[in-house]
Design an enzyme around this catalytic site. Structure first.
Site, PDB file in Angstrom:
ATOM      1  N   CYS A 315      -4.761  10.985  -8.776  1.00 29.55           N
ATOM      2  CA  CYS A 315      -5.654  11.352  -7.670  1.00 29.55           C
ATOM      3  C   CYS A 315      -4.943  11.287  -6.336  1.00 29.55           C
ATOM      4  CB  CYS A 315      -6.801  10.362  -7.556  1.00 29.55           C
ATOM      5  SG  CYS A 315      -7.897  10.370  -8.926  1.00 29.55           S
ATOM      6  N   ARG A 417     -15.806  20.658  -9.385  1.00 28.70           N
ATOM      7  CA  ARG A 417     -15.766  19.191  -9.437  1.00 28.70           C
ATOM      8  C   ARG A 417     -15.430  18.647  -8.045  1.00 28.70           C
ATOM      9  NH1 ARG A 417     -12.950  14.381 -10.751  1.00 28.70           N
ATOM     10  NH2 ARG A 417     -14.103  13.195 -12.306  1.00 28.70           N
TER      11      ARG A 417
HETATM   12  P1  XMP Z   1      -6.403   7.397 -14.616  1.00 25.61           P
HETATM   13  O1  XMP Z   1      -5.979   6.411 -13.571  1.00 25.61           O
HETATM   14  O2  XMP Z   1      -6.920   6.727 -15.846  1.00 25.61           O
HETATM   15  O3  XMP Z   1      -7.637   8.192 -13.951  1.00 25.61           O
HETATM   16  O4  XMP Z   1      -5.322   8.370 -14.899  1.00 25.61           O
HETATM   17  C1  XMP Z   1      -8.407   9.139 -14.642  1.00 25.61           C
HETATM   18  C2  XMP Z   1      -9.600   9.557 -13.786  1.00 25.61           C
HETATM   19  O5  XMP Z   1      -9.190  10.154 -12.562  1.00 25.61           O
HETATM   20  C3  XMP Z   1     -10.186  11.077 -12.100  1.00 25.61           C
HETATM   21  N1  XMP Z   1      -9.512  12.334 -11.792  1.00 25.61           N
HETATM   22  C4  XMP Z   1      -9.178  12.742 -10.557  1.00 25.61           C
HETATM   23  N2  XMP Z   1      -9.450  12.222  -9.337  1.00 25.61           N
HETATM   24  N3  XMP Z   1      -8.254  13.987  -8.323  1.00 25.61           N
HETATM   25  C5  XMP Z   1      -9.009  12.870  -8.219  1.00 25.61           C
HETATM   26  O6  XMP Z   1      -9.291  12.435  -7.111  1.00 25.61           O
HETATM   27  C6  XMP Z   1      -7.938  14.574  -9.509  1.00 25.61           C
HETATM   28  O7  XMP Z   1      -7.255  15.605  -9.565  1.00 25.61           O
HETATM   29  C7  XMP Z   1      -8.439  13.925 -10.670  1.00 25.61           C
HETATM   30  N4  XMP Z   1      -8.397  14.238 -11.992  1.00 25.61           N
HETATM   31  C8  XMP Z   1      -9.045  13.239 -12.638  1.00 25.61           C
HETATM   32  C9  XMP Z   1     -11.201  11.216 -13.203  1.00 25.61           C
HETATM   33  O8  XMP Z   1     -12.334  10.481 -12.820  1.00 25.61           O
HETATM   34  C10 XMP Z   1     -10.482  10.633 -14.402  1.00 25.61           C
HETATM   35  O9  XMP Z   1     -11.364  10.140 -15.378  1.00 25.61           O
END
Ligand code: XMP
Length: 503
Positions: A315, A417
């Protein structure tokens, strides 16, 4: 009134996983005996508090099947067409079951090519043969067509090769001891169920019986099928998508957006909860990171709330928008609204180590959603990538340029999203995520063994036999950067890779 609601801008301190440790306590818990069962949502129990993220490099059918077998659950991502997502749900729901109530069938005048295609798609070894009235005519399996050359598949009909009636069949509701007796006595692998008129009403396979034995912790519905969740948006075709997924048998819908504190998301949750066709399907809403945000989702009727604005490893929301709440505080604040309402929380994103699971639960979550920790598993989508003699798998944010751009595809389902569905040109998108890769970690069963095993050790150290005890009796100590440094291996250069520790 919590510090987050006050007007003092510095009243709320944002803490995350690395800022805290759990205090050890008196214990008589044996790690292997700790009970890790919890609730995903109001109506769904899971025996391990782990959920795979709705991301296109994490959860498609193979991951969802593996997650449910290990006692967790997978949430299928939504960066694909409705038809493709429905197909994924179908694959999971048909992958194993006590009794398949709506088995895939074939007609007698179909070709062996049709049979082969269906078997490959559903990964099954054979199909019941029925006529237009669903009358069971026979059964055809791999064994029946073993000696037919592939070039004859297009011209050979199913009825020429099937095992025709009389077959070993049974009635609905047959006891499992009786099923085992029939399988062993007649050496058959598939037991069709028929009604008085000889119409097919279900199917029991030997493979499913064996799997039930092998995966006793599996997350299953009332019919013995693996449970699965699927992400939907609140925008455009979101509701139609949700209804198609419900029809395919999805167990929970996740209204999946980067910010749940907005009318469109709340209305979507309320609409799904009010929809009679979706009765019995839990609706999960997200994201929340404050008490008020969580309260809005509670009020909309969410059956569980997903917590996390910007903690994810991929993120960039917190640096692009400057918005977010460190995850321990986000969970703690959200729990102030969710707990009194009896709504479970899912801590989504930012977990880096097995010990973070216990911390999330103690902070107020009921389960954790994982992206990067699972993206390296064999069951995640995408091929292995080799680089400098090491193996990797791709992992990217759903708000990354690659996931949001429409170039090379008809459309991107990921843009909304991040509330950018109205942006016409890829060049004008504001990405909130990055693209990269993570080390390959082998089969999911081994990955989860370490993650859930870490939680079992947590439960041992703090003296919690159950997740409820863990949540009720444990407490944190805040640590300093020096404490964090002490927590990790130090003053050594590691020469052997540990299965549960990566810097
Ligand atoms: P981890 O830390 O487990 O996080 O890799 C997975 C979660 O991150 C969110 N997610 C995103 N958040 N930009 C964001 O701000 C993104 O591009 C993105 N893609 C995923 C999502 O909630 C996921 O479960």
């Amino acid at each position: 009134e919590t510090p987050a609601d006050s007007h003092d801008p510095f009243a709320l301190v944002g803490l995350t996983y690395d800022d805290v440790l759990l205090l050890p306590g008196e214990t008589d818990v044996i790690p292997s005996e700790a009970d890790t069962a919890t609730r995903l949502s109001r109506g769904i129990e899971i025996s391990a508090p782990v959920v795979s993220a709705a991301m296109d490099t994490v959860t498609e059918a193979p991951m969802a099947i593996a997650m449910a077998r290990q006692g967790g659950i997978g949430i299928l991502h939504r960066n694909l067409s409705i038809e493709d997502q429905v197909r994924q749900v179908d694959k999971v729901k048909r992958s194993e079951s006590g009794m398949i109530s709506d088995p895939v069938t074939i007609t007698p005048d179909a070709t062996l090519k049709d049979l082969d295609d269906l078997c490959a798609h559903y990964r099954v070894s054979g199909l019941p043969v029925v006529d237009a009235e669903k009358t069971l005519l026979g059964i055809i399996t791999n064994r029946d067509i073993r000696f037919v050359p592939a070039e004859d598949y297009l011209t050979t009909k199913v009825y020429e090769k099937m095992t025709a009636q009389p077959l070993i069949t049974a009635r609905d509701g047959i006891a499992s001891e009786e099923v085992i007796r029939l399988f062993s006595e007649h050496r058959v692998e598939k037991l069709p169920l028929v009604d008085d008129a000889g119409r097919l009403t279900g199917l029991i396979t030997v493979k499913d019986f064996d799997k039930a034995d092998k995966y006793p912790q599996a997350t299953k519905d009332a019919e013995g099928r693996l449970r699965v969740g699927a992400a939907v948006g609140f925008f455009g075709e979101g509701f139609d998508r949700a209804m198609s997924l419900v029809e395919a048998g999805v167990d929970t819908l996740v209204v999946d957006t980067a910010n749940g504190h907005t009318r469109g998301v709340l209305d979507m949750i309320a609409k799904l909860k009010a929809e009679p066709a979706a009765a019995g399907v839990d609706v999960i809403g997200g994201q929340a990171a404050t008490r008020r945000g969580a309260q809005a989702l509670v009020d909309a009727g969410a059956d569980a709330i997903k917590v996390g604005v910007g903690p994810g490893s991929i993120c960039t929301t917190r640096v692009v928008a400057g918005v977010g709440v460190p995850q321990i505080t986000a969970i703690h604040e959200s729990a102030k609204a969710a707990r009194p309402a009896g709504v479970p929380l899912i801590a989504d994103g930012g977990l880096q180590h097995p010990g973070d699971i216990g911390k999330a639960l103690v902070a107020g979550a009921d389960s954790v959603m994982l992206g990067s920790l699972l993206a390296g598993a064999a069951e995640s989508p995408g091929d292995l990538v080799f680089s400098n003699g090491k193996q990797f798998k791709a992992y990217r944010g759903m708000g990354s340029m690659g996931a949001m751009q429409t170039r090379g595809k008809n459309t991107s389902y990921s843009k909304d999203r991040y509330f950018q569905a109205d942006v016409p040109e890829d060049e004008e998108l504001i990405p909130e995520g990055v693209e990269g890769r993570v080390p390959y970690r082998g089969p999911l069963s081994a990955v989860l063994h370490q993650l859930v095993g870490g939680l079992r050790q947590t439960m041992f150290y703090v003296g919690a036999h159950t997740v409820d005890e863990l949540k009720a009796h444990s407490s944190f100590v805040r640590i300093t950067p020096a404490g964090l440094k002490e927590s990790h291996p130090h003053d050594i250069s590691m020469t052997v890779e540990a299965p549960n520790y990566q810097r």
